[in-house]
Scaffold this active site. Structure first.
Site, PDB file in Angstrom:
ATOM      1  N   ASN A   6       5.339  -9.505  10.294  1.00  0.00           N
ATOM      2  CA  ASN A   6       5.509 -10.272   9.063  1.00  0.00           C
ATOM      3  C   ASN A   6       5.796  -9.298   7.920  1.00  0.00           C
ATOM      4  O   ASN A   6       5.194  -8.232   7.854  1.00  0.00           O
ATOM      5  CB  ASN A   6       4.243 -11.071   8.755  1.00  0.00           C
ATOM      6  CG  ASN A   6       3.891 -12.033   9.871  1.00  0.00           C
ATOM      7  OD1 ASN A   6       4.751 -12.618  10.495  1.00  0.00           O
ATOM      8  ND2 ASN A   6       2.608 -12.181  10.131  1.00  0.00           N
TER       9      ASN A   6
ATOM     10  N   HIS B 186       2.379  -3.640  10.195  1.00  0.00           N
ATOM     11  CA  HIS B 186       1.695  -3.875  11.463  1.00  0.00           C
ATOM     12  C   HIS B 186       2.455  -4.899  12.287  1.00  0.00           C
ATOM     13  O   HIS B 186       3.183  -5.724  11.766  1.00  0.00           O
ATOM     14  CB  HIS B 186       0.245  -4.322  11.243  1.00  0.00           C
ATOM     15  CG  HIS B 186       0.092  -5.592  10.474  1.00  0.00           C
ATOM     16  ND1 HIS B 186       0.241  -5.668   9.108  1.00  0.00           N
ATOM     17  CD2 HIS B 186      -0.215  -6.847  10.894  1.00  0.00           C
ATOM     18  CE1 HIS B 186       0.020  -6.916   8.707  1.00  0.00           C
ATOM     19  NE2 HIS B 186      -0.242  -7.648   9.776  1.00  0.00           N
TER      20      HIS B 186
ATOM     21  N   GLY C 138       4.542 -14.101   5.411  1.00  0.00           N
ATOM     22  CA  GLY C 138       3.202 -14.299   5.952  1.00  0.00           C
ATOM     23  C   GLY C 138       2.386 -13.032   6.112  1.00  0.00           C
ATOM     24  O   GLY C 138       1.335 -13.040   6.751  1.00  0.00           O
TER      25      GLY C 138
ATOM     26  N   CYS D 276      -6.903   0.176   1.630  1.00  0.00           N
ATOM     27  CA  CYS D 276      -6.277  -0.555   2.722  1.00  0.00           C
ATOM     28  C   CYS D 276      -7.221  -0.653   3.915  1.00  0.00           C
ATOM     29  O   CYS D 276      -7.710   0.361   4.416  1.00  0.00           O
ATOM     30  CB  CYS D 276      -4.977   0.156   3.126  1.00  0.00           C
ATOM     31  SG  CYS D 276      -4.209  -0.514   4.614  1.00  0.00           S
TER      32      CYS D 276
ATOM     33  N   HIS E  77       2.089  -7.608  15.646  1.00  0.00           N
ATOM     34  CA  HIS E  77       1.204  -8.382  16.502  1.00  0.00           C
ATOM     35  C   HIS E  77       1.812  -8.410  17.897  1.00  0.00           C
ATOM     36  O   HIS E  77       2.933  -8.910  18.066  1.00  0.00           O
ATOM     37  CB  HIS E  77       1.072  -9.819  15.997  1.00  0.00           C
ATOM     38  CG  HIS E  77       0.514  -9.935  14.616  1.00  0.00           C
ATOM     39  ND1 HIS E  77      -0.795 -10.275  14.383  1.00  0.00           N
ATOM     40  CD2 HIS E  77       1.088  -9.762  13.397  1.00  0.00           C
ATOM     41  CE1 HIS E  77      -1.004 -10.310  13.075  1.00  0.00           C
ATOM     42  NE2 HIS E  77       0.125  -9.996  12.454  1.00  0.00           N
TER      43      HIS E  77
ATOM     44  N   HIS F 104      -0.030  -3.273   4.997  1.00  0.00           N
ATOM     45  CA  HIS F 104       0.155  -2.068   5.811  1.00  0.00           C
ATOM     46  C   HIS F 104       0.999  -2.541   6.990  1.00  0.00           C
ATOM     47  O   HIS F 104       0.615  -3.492   7.681  1.00  0.00           O
ATOM     48  CB  HIS F 104      -1.198  -1.541   6.294  1.00  0.00           C
ATOM     49  CG  HIS F 104      -1.134  -0.250   7.071  1.00  0.00           C
ATOM     50  ND1 HIS F 104      -1.809   0.875   6.665  1.00  0.00           N
ATOM     51  CD2 HIS F 104      -0.500   0.085   8.223  1.00  0.00           C
ATOM     52  CE1 HIS F 104      -1.599   1.855   7.536  1.00  0.00           C
ATOM     53  NE2 HIS F 104      -0.796   1.385   8.501  1.00  0.00           N
TER      54      HIS F 104
ATOM     55  N   HIS G 254       0.248   5.104   5.889  1.00  0.00           N
ATOM     56  CA  HIS G 254       0.382   3.861   5.132  1.00  0.00           C
ATOM     57  C   HIS G 254       1.845   3.625   4.763  1.00  0.00           C
ATOM     58  O   HIS G 254       2.422   4.358   3.959  1.00  0.00           O
ATOM     59  CB  HIS G 254      -0.481   3.885   3.865  1.00  0.00           C
ATOM     60  CG  HIS G 254      -0.507   2.560   3.182  1.00  0.00           C
ATOM     61  ND1 HIS G 254      -1.372   1.564   3.571  1.00  0.00           N
ATOM     62  CD2 HIS G 254       0.242   2.056   2.185  1.00  0.00           C
ATOM     63  CE1 HIS G 254      -1.147   0.500   2.814  1.00  0.00           C
ATOM     64  NE2 HIS G 254      -0.179   0.774   1.963  1.00  0.00           N
TER      65      HIS G 254
END
Length: 117
Positions: free
Chosen positions: A88, A101, A94, A5, A103, A99, A47
């Site tokens: 996402n 996350h 998308g 990853c 934005h 992993h 993870h």
């Protein structure tokens, strides 16, 4: 950790990044392909594949990510003007890196609509 990853490698300092914030639960670093003047990825330091894999055992990390948004927004100077947080999930959602996350995007007026036809 998942040795394949890219985000796990960033957490382990195997791949360089522009770190904005870090504590024992969370890393936040600048996105390599920003969509706005401020575009930071905020990730748990374990993870977790995606939102569908959050559970009682790992949810403390997700909670700490939520707390980190305020700190990151202050560091990046968008806490008073506003910002958007996007997560996402899965292929149709998308998600490109498997992993979990988020934005954190800001630094300009984003408008209300986020989906374009």
């Amino acid at each position: 950790m998942d040795e394949n990853c890219i985000f796990c490698k960033i957490i382990n300092k195997e791949i360089p990044s522009t770190m904005v914030y870090e504590d024992e639960y969370v890393c936040a670093f600048k996105d390599l392909n920003p969509v706005a003047p401020v575009h930071v990825l905020v990730i748990p330091k374990i993870h977790i594949q995606d939102l569908e894999h959050v559970n009682e055992e790992n949810s403390i990390y997700v909670s700490k990510v939520q707390e980190a948004f305020k700190k990151v927004s202050e560091i990046m100077g968008v806490n008073e003007t506003g910002y958007r947080v996007i997560c996402n999930c899965g292929e149709d959602g998308g998600q490109e890196v498997k992993h979990l996350h988020y934005h954190l995007i800001g630094g300009k007026k984003l408008g209300a609509k986020i989906i374009h036809d």
